[in-house]
Design a protein around this motif. Sequence first.
Motif, PDB file in Angstrom:
ATOM      1  N   ARG A  74       0.563  -1.243  -0.245  1.00 53.67           N
ATOM      2  CA  ARG A  74       0.083  -0.175   0.164  1.00 53.67           C
ATOM      3  C   ARG A  74       1.083   1.459  -0.033  1.00 53.67           C
ATOM      4  O   ARG A  74       0.435   1.927  -0.329  1.00 53.67           O
ATOM      5  CB  ARG A  74      -0.763   0.196   0.949  1.00 53.67           C
ATOM      6  CG  ARG A  74      -1.871  -1.013   0.676  1.00 53.67           C
ATOM      7  CD  ARG A  74      -3.255  -0.533   2.523  1.00 53.67           C
ATOM      8  NE  ARG A  74      -3.583   0.880   1.973  1.00 53.67           N
ATOM      9  CZ  ARG A  74      -4.366   1.097   3.274  1.00 53.67           C
ATOM     10  NH1 ARG A  74      -4.347   0.649   3.939  1.00 53.67           N
ATOM     11  NH2 ARG A  74      -4.454   3.057   3.140  1.00 53.67           N
ATOM     12  N   VAL A  75       2.104   1.296   0.844  1.00 49.85           N
ATOM     13  CA  VAL A  75       2.838   2.452   0.863  1.00 49.85           C
ATOM     14  C   VAL A  75       3.483   2.561  -0.707  1.00 49.85           C
ATOM     15  O   VAL A  75       3.892   3.584  -1.211  1.00 49.85           O
ATOM     16  CB  VAL A  75       4.048   1.978   1.609  1.00 49.85           C
ATOM     17  CG1 VAL A  75       5.138   3.066   2.015  1.00 49.85           C
ATOM     18  CG2 VAL A  75       3.453   1.684   3.572  1.00 49.85           C
ATOM     19  N   PHE A  76       3.704   1.642  -1.511  1.00 53.19           N
ATOM     20  CA  PHE A  76       4.092   1.828  -2.871  1.00 53.19           C
ATOM     21  C   PHE A  76       3.059   2.081  -4.225  1.00 53.19           C
ATOM     22  O   PHE A  76       3.254   2.709  -4.885  1.00 53.19           O
ATOM     23  CB  PHE A  76       4.840   0.457  -3.329  1.00 53.19           C
ATOM     24  CG  PHE A  76       5.003   0.883  -4.327  1.00 53.19           C
ATOM     25  CD1 PHE A  76       6.375   0.739  -4.951  1.00 53.19           C
ATOM     26  CD2 PHE A  76       4.962  -0.404  -5.331  1.00 53.19           C
ATOM     27  CE1 PHE A  76       7.033   1.348  -6.360  1.00 53.19           C
ATOM     28  CE2 PHE A  76       4.522   0.280  -6.681  1.00 53.19           C
ATOM     29  CZ  PHE A  76       5.987   0.692  -7.279  1.00 53.19           C
ATOM     30  N   THR A  77       2.208   0.923  -3.914  1.00 50.27           N
ATOM     31  CA  THR A  77       0.978   1.818  -4.642  1.00 50.27           C
ATOM     32  C   THR A  77       0.274   3.156  -4.278  1.00 50.27           C
ATOM     33  O   THR A  77      -0.415   3.964  -4.984  1.00 50.27           O
ATOM     34  CB  THR A  77      -0.540   0.809  -4.378  1.00 50.27           C
ATOM     35  OG1 THR A  77      -1.110   0.900  -3.996  1.00 50.27           O
ATOM     36  CG2 THR A  77       0.454  -0.908  -5.230  1.00 50.27           C
ATOM     37  N   ASN A  82       3.148   6.888  -7.333  1.00 49.40           N
ATOM     38  CA  ASN A  82       2.516   8.472  -7.272  1.00 49.40           C
ATOM     39  C   ASN A  82       3.661   9.291  -8.321  1.00 49.40           C
ATOM     40  O   ASN A  82       3.906  10.102  -7.126  1.00 49.40           O
ATOM     41  CB  ASN A  82       1.587   9.298  -6.430  1.00 49.40           C
ATOM     42  CG  ASN A  82       1.016  10.545  -6.620  1.00 49.40           C
ATOM     43  OD1 ASN A  82       1.212  11.082  -7.422  1.00 49.40           O
ATOM     44  ND2 ASN A  82      -0.879  10.138  -6.166  1.00 49.40           N
ATOM     45  N   PRO A  83       3.501   9.507  -9.572  1.00 49.14           N
ATOM     46  CA  PRO A  83       4.269  10.661  -9.606  1.00 49.14           C
ATOM     47  C   PRO A  83       4.655  12.522  -9.494  1.00 49.14           C
ATOM     48  O   PRO A  83       5.524  12.842  -9.055  1.00 49.14           O
ATOM     49  CB  PRO A  83       3.856  10.788 -11.122  1.00 49.14           C
ATOM     50  CG  PRO A  83       3.134   9.290 -11.842  1.00 49.14           C
ATOM     51  CD  PRO A  83       2.510   9.453 -10.927  1.00 49.14           C
ATOM     52  N   VAL A  84       3.453  13.068  -8.897  1.00 50.32           N
ATOM     53  CA  VAL A  84       2.794  13.838  -8.248  1.00 50.32           C
ATOM     54  C   VAL A  84       3.665  13.711  -6.754  1.00 50.32           C
ATOM     55  O   VAL A  84       4.137  14.625  -6.614  1.00 50.32           O
ATOM     56  CB  VAL A  84       1.734  14.153  -7.911  1.00 50.32           C
ATOM     57  CG1 VAL A  84       1.160  15.686  -7.422  1.00 50.32           C
ATOM     58  CG2 VAL A  84       0.858  14.656  -9.099  1.00 50.32           C
ATOM     59  N   LYS A  85       3.094  12.780  -5.871  1.00 48.42           N
ATOM     60  CA  LYS A  85       3.302  12.462  -4.631  1.00 48.42           C
ATOM     61  C   LYS A  85       5.285  13.012  -4.408  1.00 48.42           C
ATOM     62  O   LYS A  85       5.757  13.198  -3.875  1.00 48.42           O
ATOM     63  CB  LYS A  85       2.920  11.389  -3.681  1.00 48.42           C
ATOM     64  CG  LYS A  85       1.470  11.783  -3.460  1.00 48.42           C
ATOM     65  CD  LYS A  85       0.816  10.433  -2.401  1.00 48.42           C
ATOM     66  CE  LYS A  85      -0.716  11.313  -2.819  1.00 48.42           C
ATOM     67  NZ  LYS A  85      -1.272  10.162  -1.792  1.00 48.42           N
ATOM     68  N   LEU A  90      11.035  13.929  -3.471  1.00 51.85           N
ATOM     69  CA  LEU A  90      12.022  13.943  -4.177  1.00 51.85           C
ATOM     70  C   LEU A  90      12.472  15.227  -3.610  1.00 51.85           C
ATOM     71  O   LEU A  90      13.521  15.575  -3.889  1.00 51.85           O
ATOM     72  CB  LEU A  90      12.283  13.341  -5.364  1.00 51.85           C
ATOM     73  CG  LEU A  90      12.385  12.176  -5.708  1.00 51.85           C
ATOM     74  CD1 LEU A  90      12.209  11.501  -6.910  1.00 51.85           C
ATOM     75  CD2 LEU A  90      13.449  11.487  -4.550  1.00 51.85           C
ATOM     76  N   ARG A  91      11.980  16.089  -3.912  1.00 55.34           N
ATOM     77  CA  ARG A  91      12.515  17.885  -4.233  1.00 55.34           C
ATOM     78  C   ARG A  91      12.825  17.851  -3.019  1.00 55.34           C
ATOM     79  O   ARG A  91      13.378  18.551  -2.825  1.00 55.34           O
ATOM     80  CB  ARG A  91      11.189  18.670  -4.339  1.00 55.34           C
ATOM     81  CG  ARG A  91      11.805  20.063  -5.125  1.00 55.34           C
ATOM     82  CD  ARG A  91      10.730  21.260  -5.453  1.00 55.34           C
ATOM     83  NE  ARG A  91      10.047  20.378  -6.470  1.00 55.34           N
ATOM     84  CZ  ARG A  91       8.231  20.075  -6.840  1.00 55.34           C
ATOM     85  NH1 ARG A  91       7.679  20.676  -6.104  1.00 55.34           N
ATOM     86  NH2 ARG A  91       8.112  19.706  -7.591  1.00 55.34           N
ATOM     87  N   ALA A  92      11.982  18.253  -1.811  1.00 56.46           N
ATOM     88  CA  ALA A  92      12.235  17.664  -0.556  1.00 56.46           C
ATOM     89  C   ALA A  92      13.693  17.114   0.473  1.00 56.46           C
ATOM     90  O   ALA A  92      14.399  17.988   0.865  1.00 56.46           O
ATOM     91  CB  ALA A  92      11.122  18.368   0.690  1.00 56.46           C
ATOM     92  N   LEU A  93      13.742  15.923  -0.997  1.00 52.71           N
ATOM     93  CA  LEU A  93      14.859  15.678  -0.405  1.00 52.71           C
ATOM     94  C   LEU A  93      16.413  15.786  -0.575  1.00 52.71           C
ATOM     95  O   LEU A  93      16.875  16.166  -0.341  1.00 52.71           O
ATOM     96  CB  LEU A  93      14.941  13.790  -1.008  1.00 52.71           C
ATOM     97  CG  LEU A  93      15.810  12.900  -0.104  1.00 52.71           C
ATOM     98  CD1 LEU A  93      16.016  13.167   0.839  1.00 52.71           C
ATOM     99  CD2 LEU A  93      15.819  11.743  -1.243  1.00 52.71           C
ATOM    100  N   ALA A  94      16.191  16.766  -1.997  1.00 44.73           N
ATOM    101  CA  ALA A  94      16.736  17.572  -2.066  1.00 44.73           C
ATOM    102  C   ALA A  94      17.868  18.117  -1.678  1.00 44.73           C
ATOM    103  O   ALA A  94      19.046  18.431  -1.595  1.00 44.73           O
ATOM    104  CB  ALA A  94      16.964  17.503  -3.747  1.00 44.73           C
TER     105      ALA A  94
END
Length: 291
Positions: A74-77, A82-85, A90-94
């Motif tokens: 469920r975490v994956f799906t 989800n490309p938006v999430k 990823l932006r926050a991780l950067a």
Amino acid sequence: MMAAPAIAPPFLAAVDEPAATTGIPPIRTSFVLRALRRALVPAVSVGLALGAWYLVSLVLLSPERRFLLPPPDRVFTESLSNPVKLEVMLRALAVTARIAVTGLLLAAVIGVAVGVLMSQAKVVERVVYPYAVVLQAIPVLAVVPLIGLWFGYGATARTIVCVLIAVHPIIAMTLFGIQSVDANLRELFALGRANRLRRLLSLELPAALPSIMASLRTAAGLSVTGAVIGDMFFAKGQPGIGTLLDTYRARLQSEDLLAALVLAALFGVTVFAVFTAAQRLIVGRWHASGR
């Protein structure tokens, strides 16, 4: 008399047989086997962790409470696929990665410099080292309000948190590495009438390099932790992965919370692996710690 045909010893035949029958050189085969053995343990560990996760989520938790720990699929799906999430995470991780790397570089410069100064003058060690110990002993969460009050609530405060968490092991291991230089080598440099700077650059720092690299590997993980903590407490400016973690927690978005945790953990493991590879590259040829 006819000479008896030469018969190869049994152990030579045993050595040559794999190459003749399989066509794969024994060295290449052993390399593949070593690589498989190294990958097997992490794979089994990840499998056991996922199994325990499924056990808690699907067996120990009732359906009404399953939102506390959704299963991995469920975490994956719901989140990671989800490309938006995923783009937001990823932006926050950067942002977090940039702060962690900056804090780690500053901690490395400060830690090595302080360690070298303490090794060269006992009075400096007696004055500075107690403060380094106090800095390590005080929980960083206790000084976070002061950091925000003095330096604001943006990227500067986050970087300072990283430095505070990561600098102590670098100081301690640099000092330890320099003080652990072989006494015979020190006497050899003394006989050669080497001055203090020559002794530091040619003997003490190279001998302390394995300890310094080990401390950087430890400090790398601590710097990532400091960056995440800074994100949670200093939300001004671009949000980091820690800011998202706090937001998802407040909104009870369990799938997104766990997905962000997984990304943060993967980033921490990647940083640790990079410094492990750097340690092997720099000192692996001549010191056991890098092999």
